[in-house]
Design a protein around this motif. Structure first.
Motif, PDB file in Angstrom:
ATOM      1  N   ARG A   8      -1.749   3.555   5.983  1.00 14.65           N
ATOM      2  CA  ARG A   8      -1.606   1.837   5.641  1.00 14.65           C
ATOM      3  C   ARG A   8      -2.143   1.670   4.490  1.00 14.65           C
ATOM      4  NH1 ARG A   8      -1.313  -0.123  10.899  1.00 14.65           N
ATOM      5  NH2 ARG A   8      -2.306  -2.321  10.250  1.00 14.65           N
ATOM      6  N   HIS A  48      -2.245  -0.813   2.218  1.00  9.28           N
ATOM      7  CA  HIS A  48      -2.667  -2.128   1.648  1.00  9.28           C
ATOM      8  C   HIS A  48      -3.561  -2.756   2.400  1.00  9.28           C
ATOM      9  CE1 HIS A  48       0.811  -2.085  -0.824  1.00  9.28           C
ATOM     10  NE2 HIS A  48       1.705  -2.053   0.446  1.00  9.28           N
ATOM     11  N   LEU A  59       2.262  -4.120  11.471  1.00 10.88           N
ATOM     12  CA  LEU A  59       2.302  -4.490  10.091  1.00 10.88           C
ATOM     13  C   LEU A  59       0.901  -4.908   9.495  1.00 10.88           C
ATOM     14  CD1 LEU A  59       5.450  -6.902  10.164  1.00 10.88           C
ATOM     15  CD2 LEU A  59       5.295  -4.287   9.527  1.00 10.88           C
ATOM     16  N   THR A  85       0.881  -2.383   6.306  1.00 11.12           N
ATOM     17  CA  THR A  85       1.809  -1.721   5.817  1.00 11.12           C
ATOM     18  C   THR A  85       2.748  -2.837   5.051  1.00 11.12           C
ATOM     19  OG1 THR A  85       3.066  -2.152   7.573  1.00 11.12           O
ATOM     20  CG2 THR A  85       1.899  -0.048   7.468  1.00 11.12           C
ATOM     21  N   ASP A  86       2.185  -3.973   5.233  1.00  6.86           N
ATOM     22  CA  ASP A  86       3.084  -5.094   4.087  1.00  6.86           C
ATOM     23  C   ASP A  86       1.907  -6.063   3.730  1.00  6.86           C
ATOM     24  OD1 ASP A  86       4.403  -7.456   3.764  1.00  6.86           O
ATOM     25  OD2 ASP A  86       6.125  -7.044   5.312  1.00  6.86           O
ATOM     26  N   ARG A  87       1.795  -5.993   2.506  1.00  9.36           N
ATOM     27  CA  ARG A  87       0.690  -6.677   1.928  1.00  9.36           C
ATOM     28  C   ARG A  87       1.051  -8.293   2.130  1.00  9.36           C
ATOM     29  NH1 ARG A  87      -1.302  -5.199  -4.050  1.00  9.36           N
ATOM     30  NH2 ARG A  87       0.907  -5.693  -4.672  1.00  9.36           N
ATOM     31  N   THR A  88       2.388  -8.724   1.842  1.00 10.96           N
ATOM     32  CA  THR A  88       2.576 -10.106   2.089  1.00 10.96           C
ATOM     33  C   THR A  88       2.190 -10.698   3.238  1.00 10.96           C
ATOM     34  OG1 THR A  88       4.455  -9.825   0.327  1.00 10.96           O
ATOM     35  CG2 THR A  88       4.391 -11.705   2.021  1.00 10.96           C
ATOM     36  N   LYS A  89       2.379  -9.960   4.481  1.00 16.77           N
ATOM     37  CA  LYS A  89       1.986 -10.384   5.674  1.00 16.77           C
ATOM     38  C   LYS A  89       0.459 -10.322   5.865  1.00 16.77           C
ATOM     39  CE  LYS A  89       5.986 -10.459   7.945  1.00 16.77           C
ATOM     40  NZ  LYS A  89       6.962 -10.459   6.759  1.00 16.77           N
TER      41      LYS A  89
END
Length: 589
Positions: A119, A121, A157, A259-263
């Motif tokens: 992970r 981020h 995520l 795993t998704d910085r925007t989320k």
């Protein structure tokens, strides 16, 4: 669509007035929500487990409210009441502010390069001088769970960790280690466990076992330490017991690994904006620094405001109303989108707060204007463009064939579009690799592993379930199969097929052959190789040797018919001979 449960009396207290159930239902509808159920903990337990299990359960009235899946700001009592109060013009939308620490340096979270394997981020923030009550604490925990199930995609995520900052000391380190090297006391446990022992411990846990698959096959597990080597959490599984939050907690350190910085940024913004209300300085959030392995530094939470400019005509035309610019600005402001009129009324400037991550395109703003105006208040008008609808040709052909199949004495069946791998391969004596099957990535059961590539297996299973019915059994189905096709943008295509079975004490090949002739007669095709249809002997492992024919029409192969192989019949737990026909009907359009 997520459903949140809120205590009715607590909700009314926060709203500053009481409502009847009907009045609150109407309020929810006006705001774009739905009051799904009025119940209590006792009623829920009684309904699900029986009256005997409900003894002693709370009888406090609960409202279950359906919330749009992208409205993360409405997933807790705080966001819901704030949204409704702004909607009813009782309060103004709060202004969220990011501040630095009053004393000392900003809290830091340092990410190591090992995390790239699991992970990579992380984001972080601090809620300083917050005051919890039992209800606030419960709402804080419930919001995290709702976010985990929604935008976080069951922690795949994003995983949220919240800690009592006064029990730990920064800077914090986010790294990844082999599971054998990780050992700590997890939340609400009495002793220390290694990561391997924890995975075994939680394998039977009704809540946490659903998240183990996210990291259990990885060579390293993510782990967060403070400067003294104390474990804060092992995301996305469990927090450490040392830093757990209690009602006496005054300072909260929030970290989200992802795993998704925007989320992750959306999740962090949602949590801090919802609960900064209870800080000593309401709606202020203390920033934290996140340092990546390449030494890039980011300050979170972002809590950014952005502005969009839309024309008055753009909104009015798309909603179907004729409101003035000032009226539209007021409507949008009620939806937490502070707006003002600019350029002599031709344009409206809309400020989008950090709580409204769902506002992505201008159409999202138009939708909010329509909700605030009230869908029931929009006058129905005759569309300016006059069009005449028509039935989809493939569906029309399918319906016509269904009617004539039924007139011929065949009974229609409707089978599942998903099936097991054995249904389309082993049971039909086929090689799975040659079936062009679309596989489900994470099937819930062995019965639904692939999209069907043939209608035959579904009809054979239907006959197996109806063996006690009087003979002969004559079934048909006209439905889609799914086949891999690299030329399509999604990598697969649907193909409409007709399949028919005849099951009796004798094979009944002549019945299936006659059915094919009748279908071709209906399609106005005569026997012939050039512009009609014909059959030629073929070999297929599903059919009995020497009792199979390939069907050609309009110069192309459209399917096969014949007597099924005894092995196929046995694998479907049948005992009598069976003839089958399966053809593609799309070439006849």
């Amino acid at each position: 669509m997520p459903t949140i449960s809120v205590k009715r009396d607590l909700l009314f207290q926060a709203l500053g007035r009481t409502y009847t159930d009907e009045e609150f239902d109407e309020l929810c509808f006006e705001f774009g929500l739905e009051l799904d159920e009025v119940t209590s903990e006792k009623d829920i337990i009684s309904r699900e487990q029986g009256d005997g299990k409900a003894d002693g359960a709370s009888e406090v009235v609960l409202y279950k409210i359906d919330v749009p899946a992208n409205r993360y700001d409405l997933l807790c009592l705080e966001g819901l009441t704030r949204g409704l109060q702004v909607f009813k013009n009782r309060i103004e939308a709060p202004r969220y502010t990011r501040v630095g620490p009053l004393n000392g340096d900003m809290e830091k979270l340092v990410i190591t390069e090992e995390t790239a394997q699991v992970r990579p981020h992380a984001v972080a923030a601090v809620l300083r001088n917050i005051t919890f009550t039992k209800d606030r604490y419960d709402s804080f925990i419930e919001l995290q769970e709702k976010l985990h199930q929604n935008i976080c995609r069951r922690r795949a995520l994003v995983a949220i960790g919240t800690h009592d900052l006064d029990t730990i000391s920064g800077p914090f380190s986010y790294t990844a280690q082999p599971p054998s090297e990780i050992k700590f006391k997890p939340l609400n446990q009495s002793k220390e466990y290694t990561a391997i022992e924890l995975m075994d411990l939680y394998r039977t846990d009704s809540h946490l076992r659903h998240y183990l698959h996210i990291i259990e096959d990885k060579p390293v597990y993510p782990i967060i330490y403070d400067s003294n080597g104390i474990v804060l959490s092992m995301p996305p599984i469990i927090n450490g017991d040392h830093s757990k939050i209690t009602l006496n907690t005054r300072n909260v350190f929030i970290e989200c690994t992802a795993t998704d910085r925007t989320k992750a940024k959306i999740v962090l913004d949602t949590i801090v904006t919802m609960f900064s209300e209870y800080c000593e300085k309401p709606f202020t959030v203390e920033a934290a620094q996140v340092i990546y392995p390449n030494e890039d530094m980011y300050t979170y939470p972002e809590m950014g405001y952005r502005k969009e400019i839309l024309s008055t005509d753009f909104i009015n035309k798309r909603v179907g109303i004729s409101e003035t610019p000032d009226s539209l600005a007021k409507l949008l402001t009620r939806m937490h989108l502070t707006s003002k009129v600019i350029e002599n009324g031709a344009q409206i400037e809309i400020e989008i707060p950090p709580t409204r991550a769902d506002i992505i395109h201008p159409c999202d703003i138009v939708e909010d204007a329509a909700i605030a105006f009230g869908y029931n208040n929009i006058k129905m008008t005759v569309p300016k463009a006059y069009t005449v609808a028509n039935q989809f040709p493939l569906n029309k052909l399918s319906e016509l064939l269904r009617q004539d199949m039924a007139a011929g004495g065949f009974t229609e069946a409707l089978t599942f579009a998903l099936c097991s791998q054995d249904d389309i391969a082993d049971k039909l004596s086929k090689d799975l690799a040659k079936t062009r099957a679309v596989h489900i990535a994470n099937p819930k059961t062995a019965e639904f592993q692939v999209a069907r590539t043939t209608l035959l297996s579904g009809l054979l299973k239907t006959i197996a379930a109806n063996r006690k019915m009087p003979l002969p059994l004559k079934l048909f189905e006209i439905s889609d199969v799914v086949l891999k096709d690299p030329s399509k943008d999604v990598g697969a295509k649907n193909e409409r097929r007709l399949c028919a079975l005849y099951y009796n004490k004798n094979p009944g090949f002549e019945v299936i052959h006659g059915l094919l002739d009748r279908i071709m007669q209906l399609l106005d095709l005569k026997p012939g190789k050039e512009s009609g249809y014909y059959m030629q002997a073929a070999e297929d492992s599903t059919f009995f040797p020497g009792r199979c024919a390939e069907i050609f029409a309009l110069g192309e192969s459209i399917g096969k018919l014949g007597v099924l192989h005894p092995d196929v019949i046995t694998k479907f737990e049948l005992t009598m001979p069976c003839s089958a026909l399966e053809i593609d009907i799309e070439p006849f359009l």
